[in-house]
Scaffold this motif. Sequence first.
Motif, PDB file in Angstrom:
ATOM      1  N   ILE A 128       0.842  -1.194   0.000  1.00  0.00           N
ATOM      2  CA  ILE A 128       0.000   0.000   0.000  1.00  0.00           C
ATOM      3  C   ILE A 128       0.876   1.243   0.000  1.00  0.00           C
ATOM      4  CG2 ILE A 128      -1.842   1.226   1.223  1.00  0.00           C
ATOM      5  CD1 ILE A 128      -2.244  -1.544   2.743  1.00  0.00           C
ATOM      6  N   ALA A 129       0.708   2.107  -0.994  1.00  0.00           N
ATOM      7  CA  ALA A 129       1.397   3.403  -1.017  1.00  0.00           C
ATOM      8  C   ALA A 129       0.680   4.333  -0.052  1.00  0.00           C
ATOM      9  CB  ALA A 129       1.394   3.984  -2.421  1.00  0.00           C
ATOM     10  N   THR A 130       1.407   4.905   0.877  1.00  0.00           N
ATOM     11  CA  THR A 130       0.758   5.688   1.933  1.00  0.00           C
ATOM     12  C   THR A 130       0.864   7.188   1.732  1.00  0.00           C
ATOM     13  OG1 THR A 130       2.782   5.596   3.272  1.00  0.00           O
ATOM     14  CG2 THR A 130       1.131   3.875   3.628  1.00  0.00           C
ATOM     15  N   THR A 131       1.578   7.651   0.709  1.00  0.00           N
ATOM     16  CA  THR A 131       1.715   9.081   0.484  1.00  0.00           C
ATOM     17  C   THR A 131       1.398   9.432  -0.958  1.00  0.00           C
ATOM     18  OG1 THR A 131       4.059   8.955  -0.094  1.00  0.00           O
ATOM     19  CG2 THR A 131       3.534   9.273   2.235  1.00  0.00           C
ATOM     20  N   SER A 132       0.908  10.659  -1.144  1.00  0.00           N
ATOM     21  CA  SER A 132       0.638  11.195  -2.472  1.00  0.00           C
ATOM     22  C   SER A 132       0.297  12.674  -2.315  1.00  0.00           C
ATOM     23  CB  SER A 132      -0.535  10.461  -3.137  1.00  0.00           C
ATOM     24  OG  SER A 132      -0.861  11.059  -4.380  1.00  0.00           O
ATOM     25  N   GLU A 133       0.393  13.440  -3.401  1.00  0.00           N
ATOM     26  CA  GLU A 133      -0.105  14.811  -3.388  1.00  0.00           C
ATOM     27  C   GLU A 133      -1.595  14.850  -3.677  1.00  0.00           C
ATOM     28  OE1 GLU A 133       2.203  17.314  -5.915  1.00  0.00           O
ATOM     29  OE2 GLU A 133       4.091  16.939  -4.859  1.00  0.00           O
ATOM     30  N   ASP A 134      -2.159  13.719  -4.026  1.00  0.00           N
ATOM     31  CA  ASP A 134      -3.563  13.602  -4.405  1.00  0.00           C
ATOM     32  C   ASP A 134      -4.267  12.682  -3.414  1.00  0.00           C
ATOM     33  OD1 ASP A 134      -6.016  13.262  -5.590  1.00  0.00           O
ATOM     34  OD2 ASP A 134      -5.268  12.079  -7.275  1.00  0.00           O
ATOM     35  N   ASP A 135      -5.302  13.183  -2.731  1.00  0.00           N
ATOM     36  CA  ASP A 135      -5.997  12.379  -1.725  1.00  0.00           C
ATOM     37  C   ASP A 135      -6.517  11.073  -2.304  1.00  0.00           C
ATOM     38  OD1 ASP A 135      -5.493  14.421   0.021  1.00  0.00           O
ATOM     39  OD2 ASP A 135      -7.576  14.785   0.586  1.00  0.00           O
ATOM     40  N   ILE A 193      -6.639  11.067   6.539  1.00  0.00           N
ATOM     41  CA  ILE A 193      -5.512  11.602   5.775  1.00  0.00           C
ATOM     42  C   ILE A 193      -4.978  12.859   6.457  1.00  0.00           C
ATOM     43  CG2 ILE A 193      -4.789  12.586   3.558  1.00  0.00           C
ATOM     44  CD1 ILE A 193      -6.864  10.823   2.211  1.00  0.00           C
ATOM     45  N   THR A 194      -3.667  12.971   6.551  1.00  0.00           N
ATOM     46  CA  THR A 194      -3.026  14.130   7.174  1.00  0.00           C
ATOM     47  C   THR A 194      -2.000  14.725   6.214  1.00  0.00           C
ATOM     48  OG1 THR A 194      -1.318  12.744   8.192  1.00  0.00           O
ATOM     49  CG2 THR A 194      -3.325  13.148   9.484  1.00  0.00           C
ATOM     50  N   GLY A 195      -1.436  15.885   6.604  1.00  0.00           N
ATOM     51  CA  GLY A 195      -0.404  16.524   5.798  1.00  0.00           C
ATOM     52  C   GLY A 195      -0.957  17.658   4.964  1.00  0.00           C
ATOM     53  N   THR A 196      -0.051  18.485   4.430  1.00  0.00           N
ATOM     54  CA  THR A 196      -0.449  19.632   3.611  1.00  0.00           C
ATOM     55  C   THR A 196      -0.172  19.311   2.141  1.00  0.00           C
ATOM     56  OG1 THR A 196       1.709  20.624   4.117  1.00  0.00           O
ATOM     57  CG2 THR A 196      -0.184  21.331   5.451  1.00  0.00           C
ATOM     58  N   LYS A 197       1.017  19.639   1.658  1.00  0.00           N
ATOM     59  CA  LYS A 197       1.318  19.348   0.256  1.00  0.00           C
ATOM     60  C   LYS A 197       1.397  17.847   0.019  1.00  0.00           C
ATOM     61  CE  LYS A 197       4.531  20.171  -3.530  1.00  0.00           C
ATOM     62  NZ  LYS A 197       5.791  20.808  -3.976  1.00  0.00           N
ATOM     63  N   VAL A 198       2.153  17.158   0.866  1.00  0.00           N
ATOM     64  CA  VAL A 198       2.226  15.701   0.777  1.00  0.00           C
ATOM     65  C   VAL A 198       1.209  15.121   1.744  1.00  0.00           C
ATOM     66  CG1 VAL A 198       3.667  13.658   1.105  1.00  0.00           C
ATOM     67  CG2 VAL A 198       4.660  15.749   0.131  1.00  0.00           C
ATOM     68  N   ARG A 199       0.286  14.352   1.210  1.00  0.00           N
ATOM     69  CA  ARG A 199      -0.786  13.773   1.998  1.00  0.00           C
ATOM     70  C   ARG A 199      -0.426  12.328   2.335  1.00  0.00           C
ATOM     71  NH1 ARG A 199      -4.331  16.863   4.139  1.00  0.00           N
ATOM     72  NH2 ARG A 199      -6.269  15.965   3.333  1.00  0.00           N
ATOM     73  N   ARG A 200      -0.795  11.890   3.538  1.00  0.00           N
ATOM     74  CA  ARG A 200      -0.397  10.556   3.953  1.00  0.00           C
ATOM     75  C   ARG A 200      -1.416   9.955   4.904  1.00  0.00           C
ATOM     76  NH1 ARG A 200       4.590  10.217   4.943  1.00  0.00           N
ATOM     77  NH2 ARG A 200       5.222  12.246   4.158  1.00  0.00           N
ATOM     78  N   ILE A 201      -1.315   8.653   5.078  1.00  0.00           N
ATOM     79  CA  ILE A 201      -2.170   7.946   6.019  1.00  0.00           C
ATOM     80  C   ILE A 201      -1.308   6.946   6.771  1.00  0.00           C
ATOM     81  CG2 ILE A 201      -2.880   6.119   4.422  1.00  0.00           C
ATOM     82  CD1 ILE A 201      -5.708   6.362   5.660  1.00  0.00           C
ATOM     83  N   SER A 202      -1.585   6.738   8.051  1.00  0.00           N
ATOM     84  CA  SER A 202      -0.763   5.860   8.883  1.00  0.00           C
ATOM     85  C   SER A 202      -1.339   4.453   8.907  1.00  0.00           C
ATOM     86  CB  SER A 202      -0.697   6.407  10.311  1.00  0.00           C
ATOM     87  OG  SER A 202      -1.971   6.278  10.942  1.00  0.00           O
ATOM     88  N   GLY A 203      -0.511   3.514   9.350  1.00  0.00           N
ATOM     89  CA  GLY A 203      -0.975   2.152   9.516  1.00  0.00           C
ATOM     90  C   GLY A 203      -2.038   2.036  10.583  1.00  0.00           C
ATOM     91  N   ASP A 204      -1.896   2.820  11.656  1.00  0.00           N
ATOM     92  CA  ASP A 204      -2.901   2.796  12.722  1.00  0.00           C
ATOM     93  C   ASP A 204      -4.255   3.262  12.196  1.00  0.00           C
ATOM     94  OD1 ASP A 204      -1.076   1.881  14.542  1.00  0.00           O
ATOM     95  OD2 ASP A 204      -0.623   3.862  15.377  1.00  0.00           O
ATOM     96  N   ALA A 205      -4.248   4.283  11.315  1.00  0.00           N
ATOM     97  CA  ALA A 205      -5.503   4.769  10.740  1.00  0.00           C
ATOM     98  C   ALA A 205      -6.112   3.711   9.829  1.00  0.00           C
ATOM     99  CB  ALA A 205      -5.270   6.063   9.979  1.00  0.00           C
ATOM    100  N   LEU A 206      -5.276   3.099   8.976  1.00  0.00           N
ATOM    101  CA  LEU A 206      -5.790   2.049   8.101  1.00  0.00           C
ATOM    102  C   LEU A 206      -6.394   0.908   8.900  1.00  0.00           C
ATOM    103  CD1 LEU A 206      -2.907   1.911   5.461  1.00  0.00           C
ATOM    104  CD2 LEU A 206      -5.262   2.607   5.019  1.00  0.00           C
ATOM    105  N   ALA A 207      -5.798   0.601  10.040  1.00  0.00           N
ATOM    106  CA  ALA A 207      -6.288  -0.515  10.859  1.00  0.00           C
ATOM    107  C   ALA A 207      -7.693  -0.268  11.386  1.00  0.00           C
ATOM    108  CB  ALA A 207      -5.327  -0.770  12.019  1.00  0.00           C
TER     109      ALA A 207
END
Length: 399
Positions: free
Chosen positions: A84-91, A141-155
């Motif tokens: 799973i890719a956890t970062t992107s500039e696109d939600d 999803i968190t972050g400003t320019k680079v958006r990301r999600i954590s494993g804890d959130a996915l869980a």
Amino acid sequence: MSHINQLIHDLCPDGVEFRTLGEMGQFVRGNGLQKADLAVEGFPAIHYGQIHTFYGVWTDTTKSFTTPSLAARLRKAESGDLVIATTSEDDAAVAKATAWLGDTEVAVSGDAYIYHHTLDPRYVAYFFTSEVFQDQKERHITGTKVRRISGDALARIRIPVPPIAVQREIVRILDKFTALEAELEAELEAELEARKQQYEHYRGELLSLSGSDSVRQARIGDICSIVRGRVMSKDYLRDNPGPYPVYSSQTQNEGVFGRVDTYAFDDECVTWTTDGANAGSVFYHVDEKFSITNVCGRLAVSTPDALTKYLFYQLQIHAPRAVSAGMGNPKLMAGAMSKVTVPIPDLVEQRRVVDQLDAFDALTTDLSVGLPAELAARRRQYEYYRDRLLSFNELGAGL
């Protein structure tokens, strides 16, 4: 759909359990694999960026590899795991996933999670594309320019868990839909390419006027005024917003580099890219207030016996021939452009050529507009059935 409906009726008539992804498996973060570590042979490896650009819902082979010595120090996905890719500039691209179905382990980079789980791997991967998953992930999803999600959130995201036979039937149906969509896309793109080649051949025939006695050969510098654009940084565009488009080297056709509160030109003219990968590309503007950056030039016709749009069509053929290598950086600067020679027939013939090429261009454009429209409609249909297949009544929800 009748078989899947029968399965659901027989195996889970009262609904299915909804469990969190954390209850059904474990998220492990990848580590240590950089783009520079990728090779064409060695130990199978997946970099998170490739999930965005290369991999689909599942794969059993890798695009890239890494050295066995580095792989020994990296975390790895086993067959059946999700990567799973956890970062992107696109939600929408955050948490894009592919199921690894290869026979061996695969090394996984940082900015990616490995999901070990007990579900059908392709079922989980399809779930990650569904509307119900997208709706749940957005709040995490968190972050400003680079958006990301954590494993804890996915869980914490909940997934319907039907019997394994139902999961596999859903996968069979969605795999078939995916293959049909890819086949349609290939057919439509081939049709578009054939139409473009036909147009380019006809354009070349229409614009080959050098054999006529009534046609004069004219240098661009003799029939046009030529100016170059000016430097405009992204910071300047940000600090001076407005309605007027700015065109640059990477903005062919309707694309714009940005919009600002002032403009440099307000007339019919032709612009072209002076240097870089797109050097010699020609753009057409008419009755528009706009500006160009320093990697573009502008031609304004200065003689009454030449039509701007006729020159636009001629330059699409003649301008690229004047591009120089420029020490690895292609260039078509103002001096070289001024020496480009084009045939100039009388105005009646120019208008005839323009009218016919406009008509052919419209046919090609209509097809290119229709292609993504048809693909979008097919994808909406696919997404509707996918989301329908992945939607279940929750067991006990009505109690």
